[in-house]
Design a protein around this motif. Structure first.
Motif: not given
Length: 376
Positions: A21-50
């Protein structure tokens, strides 16, 4: 190969699934623009806490309303360590790794102290202690303003893309990679913890402390361990968020944000790691979607001003009421129900055995009358 993966059980299956799943998410970053990647990074940070919070509430039965303070502890620990290492001449991945470990250690110590209090407190008393902690974050930042810089927060040195990847990816995609890798490691560790004997002891203490104590389980030690593990995950989330935003300040870890983390866990499903991922995506994407929709509507200026910042809170409140009434197990229970339906549809139930037909009675033979005796 797929047959070998599906045949795995226990911890090896968790590790392989988490890596995939981690490798799949890393590969999915190539399909996103910079702002969507920023949102994905924020989601990952919140995911650790939740993820840590859903383990704490759903598995060990302890309520925490101050997980934002644990994220702040991790963020400040990361920022201060990164600045110290920058002054010492360190940079790049070594600086990030050491700063991440320091952030996790700081949050773990704070969580361990809260766990000691949680072992003696229950219900609203524990929630009150954690609530007081998150309220005290701005006061602590202002008291130690010489180190924590008060309301302005702590800025860290620019941490760009490694030279070997500069021509391949942008800064936001690199930040998304780092956030995804850290979240994958943290969440996989939590799943391994909860699926093993420690998770069994947590559930035993949550369900009945007296019965758990009679079976040799120490509830106090289990509660402290659960709170510490959850704090370590929150500290990692705070460190990743500081890495992404290049700063940490008390204004980012308010009481409203701490309560929003709890709402995200409840909406996703208590005790569900997948539900924690859903809740993390909701608290990042839903305000953005509502903001875009509000800007697209021809609303008066006064109405738009009142809705900005309040519309997302209103929608989260409505979602919480609806999900609690219709789906007490959270949004993750929808996926489980769909999988059950598909499995039931794919299984061919054996037909009931047919009852053997009763044999037809054989036709009675007509017996010829006995021959008449001839008269002499």
């Amino acid at each position: 190969m797929s047959g070998r993966v599906t045949s795995l059980r226990g911890i090896p299956r968790v590790l392989v699934g988490g890596a995939a799943l981690t490798l799949l998410a890393v590969g999915g970053t190539f399909l996103l623009d910079p702002y969507r990647n920023f949102q994905l990074a924020t989601i990952a940070a919140y995911f650790c806490a939740t993820a840590g919070l859903t383990v704490l509430i759903g598995r060990s039965g302890q309520l925490s309303l101050g997980h934002a303070a644990l994220m702040a502890a991790g963020g400040y620990g990361y920022a201060l360590t990164a600045n110290a290492m920058t002054s010492a001449g360190a940079a790049g991945i070594p600086r990030f790794a050491v700063s991440l470990l320091a952030a996790i250690a700081v949050a773990g110590v704070v969580g361990w102290m809260l766990g000691l209090a949680g072992a003696r407190l229950r219900g609203p008393y524990l929630a009150g202690v954690t609530l007081a902690l998150v309220i005290a974050v701005p006061a602590v930042a202002s008291v130690f303003s010489g180190v924590l810089r008060g309301d302005q927060g702590v800025q860290i040195a620019y941490d760009g893309v490694p030279p070997m990847l500069e021509r391949l990816i942008a800064l936001e995609q690199w930040q998304a990679w780092v956030a995804i890798l850290v979240a994958g490691f943290v969440v996989t560790a939590l799943v391994v913890l909860t699926t093993g004997p420690a998770g069994l002891r947590m559930r035993a203490v949550r369900d009945d402390e007296t019965a758990a104590r009679l079976n040799g389980v120490r509830p106090g030690r289990v509660k402290v361990g659960g709170f510490t593990a959850s704090s370590l995950a929150a500290g990692a989330g705070g460190a990743v968020l500081c890495f992404v935003t290049q700063s940490v300040s008390p204004g980012a870890y308010t009481l409203a944000f701490s309560l929003l983390l709890v709402v995200a866990v409840v909406l996703g499903g208590l005790g569900s790691i997948g539900g924690a991922a859903i809740g993390s995506a909701l608290i990042v994407l839903l305000p953005w979607v509502l903001g875009v929709a509000a800007d697209a509507l021809p609303l008066p200026a006064e109405v738009a001003q009142r809705l900005s910042g309040n519309l997302s809170i209103l929608v989260f409140g409505l979602l919480l009421i609806v999900v609690t009434l219709l789906r007490p197990g959270g949004l993750a229970s929808l996926g489980r129900q769909l999988r059950w339906r598909r499995s039931d549809a794919g299984v061919r139930h054996p037909e009931p055995p047919r009852e053997p037909a009763s044999p037809e009675p054989a036709p009675e033979r007509e017996t010829a009358p006995p021959p008449t005796q001839r008269k002499r």
